[in-house]
Design an enzyme around this catalytic site. Structure first.
Site, mmCIF file in Angstrom:
data_model
loop_
_atom_site.group_PDB
_atom_site.id
_atom_site.type_symbol
_atom_site.label_atom_id
_atom_site.label_comp_id
_atom_site.label_asym_id
_atom_site.label_seq_id
_atom_site.Cartn_x
_atom_site.Cartn_y
_atom_site.Cartn_z
ATOM 1 N N PRO A 2 0.818 -1.213 0.000
ATOM 2 C CA PRO A 2 0.000 0.000 0.000
ATOM 3 C C PRO A 2 0.856 1.269 0.000
ATOM 4 O O PRO A 2 1.911 1.318 0.628
ATOM 5 C CB PRO A 2 -0.804 -0.112 1.300
ATOM 6 C CG PRO A 2 -0.778 -1.550 1.646
ATOM 7 C CD PRO A 2 0.524 -2.073 1.144
ATOM 8 N N GLU A 3 0.379 2.280 -0.722
ATOM 9 C CA GLU A 3 1.090 3.562 -0.715
ATOM 10 C C GLU A 3 0.612 4.395 0.475
ATOM 11 O O GLU A 3 -0.346 4.050 1.175
ATOM 12 C CB GLU A 3 0.870 4.280 -2.043
ATOM 13 C CG GLU A 3 1.211 3.372 -3.233
ATOM 14 C CD GLU A 3 1.969 4.058 -4.353
ATOM 15 O OE1 GLU A 3 2.343 5.226 -4.210
ATOM 16 O OE2 GLU A 3 2.201 3.390 -5.382
ATOM 17 N N LYS A 51 4.651 4.856 5.126
ATOM 18 C CA LYS A 51 3.953 3.576 5.135
ATOM 19 C C LYS A 51 3.892 2.962 6.526
ATOM 20 O O LYS A 51 3.653 1.763 6.676
ATOM 21 C CB LYS A 51 4.632 2.628 4.146
ATOM 22 C CG LYS A 51 4.622 3.182 2.716
ATOM 23 C CD LYS A 51 5.247 2.245 1.721
ATOM 24 C CE LYS A 51 5.233 2.861 0.317
ATOM 25 N NZ LYS A 51 5.737 1.950 -0.713
ATOM 26 N N ARG A 257 11.749 -3.799 -8.416
ATOM 27 C CA ARG A 257 10.382 -3.333 -8.688
ATOM 28 C C ARG A 257 10.255 -2.951 -10.154
ATOM 29 O O ARG A 257 11.226 -2.526 -10.785
ATOM 30 C CB ARG A 257 10.038 -2.110 -7.817
ATOM 31 C CG ARG A 257 10.172 -2.324 -6.327
ATOM 32 C CD ARG A 257 9.164 -3.333 -5.790
ATOM 33 N NE ARG A 257 7.787 -2.908 -6.018
ATOM 34 C CZ ARG A 257 7.126 -2.077 -5.205
ATOM 35 N NH1 ARG A 257 7.722 -1.558 -4.141
ATOM 36 N NH2 ARG A 257 5.875 -1.766 -5.448
#
Length: 268
Positions: A2-3, A51, A257
């Site tokens: 999640p951002e 985060k 990523r």
């Protein structure tokens, strides 16, 4: 993962549902042993930075949660059903409860340990106390790529893969540009854009970054269909035509990523 806007949304929700009330805290899975100490304590407030999520209880007790790749909170009205699956932490308040599953971290900390965590994090675009100059000091001296720096939580907290890809596209920045080659004016525009985009994400619960002139309503194209929702320019659109110039969107791996960009709109 999640951002940052997701964690700020959880903090806001938990403040509203639990803040100022004694709560029941359990660990059905048994791994969060501090639940026994917290059970019946007053849940004072919740706060997010990047985060990271912190639940503050009375007597200077703080629960730190990092969702990581797989962590989720499930919210339900009371009375709650029996826990299903591996619930690390259950909190039950006057009207609602929440179950935490699969986090990377769920631990009780002291205020001093929380302060040390904060000190290791860069400025968060969703926090009022954020100082973008702190991030600029790191970026402007670095040989690392801008794409890598935006994902470094010690440089800038809360930005994940989606906002990283989208904000670089919106400002025409090549993702492999060294940080020290980024212009100060461009950085300031990127920061303002992140504040606006992430604030909108917090408000709506989805990531939308496409300007009105490139939206489905204006261009007549089909809306995006993706489990993540939202209209985006390049994120998760590798091989698809750029919404602005029609060049196929490029995708490559960077530090484990996927990195997305338009080789025309973000040319070196």
């Amino acid at each position: 993962m999640p951002e940052g806007h997701v964690l700020h949304g959880l903090a806001r929700l938990h403040r509203r549902r639990f803040g100022g009330n004694p709560v029941e805290v359990r660990s059905p899975q048994g791994r969060f042993t501090a639940a026994e100490v917290l059970n019946g304590a007053v849940f004072e407030t919740a706060e997010a930075h990047g985060k990271h999520l912190w639940h503050f209880y009375d007597s200077d007790r703080v629960v730190h949660v990092h969702l990581g790749l797989y962590g989720t909170f499930t919210e339900s009205p009371v009375p709650l059903e029996q826990p299903r699956g591996k619930v690390r932490m259950r909190i039950v308040g006057p009207t609602h409860g929440t179950d935490l599953r699969g986090p990377a971290a769920c631990e009780m900390l002291t205020p001093e340990e929380v302060a040390a965590q904060r000190d290791r994090l860069g400025p968060d675009p969703l926090r009022e106390d954020a100082d973008p100059d702190r991030a600029w000091e790191r970026i402007s001296r670095s040989r690392s790529t801008v794409a890598a720096l935006l994902m470094d939580q010690s440089v800038l907290a809360g930005v994940g893969n989606a906002y990283r890809a989208e904000v670089l596209f919106r400002h025409g920045v090549p993702p492999r540009l060294p940080g020290r080659s980024l212009l100060r004016d461009t950085w300031e525009a990127i920061w303002r854009d992140l504040v606006a985009l992430m604030s909108e994400g917090l408000r709506t619960g989805r990531i939308d970054t496409v300007r009105h002139e490139h939206s489905p309503e204006v261009t007549g194209r089909l809306p995006r269909r993706d489990r993540h929702g939202g209209e985006v320019y390049v994120y998760r659109r590798g091989g698809s035509p750029c919404l602005v110039c029609r060049t196929p969107v490029s995708v490559a791996r960077l530090h484990g990523r996927n990195l997305y960009w338009c080789p025309t709109c973000q040319a070196d």
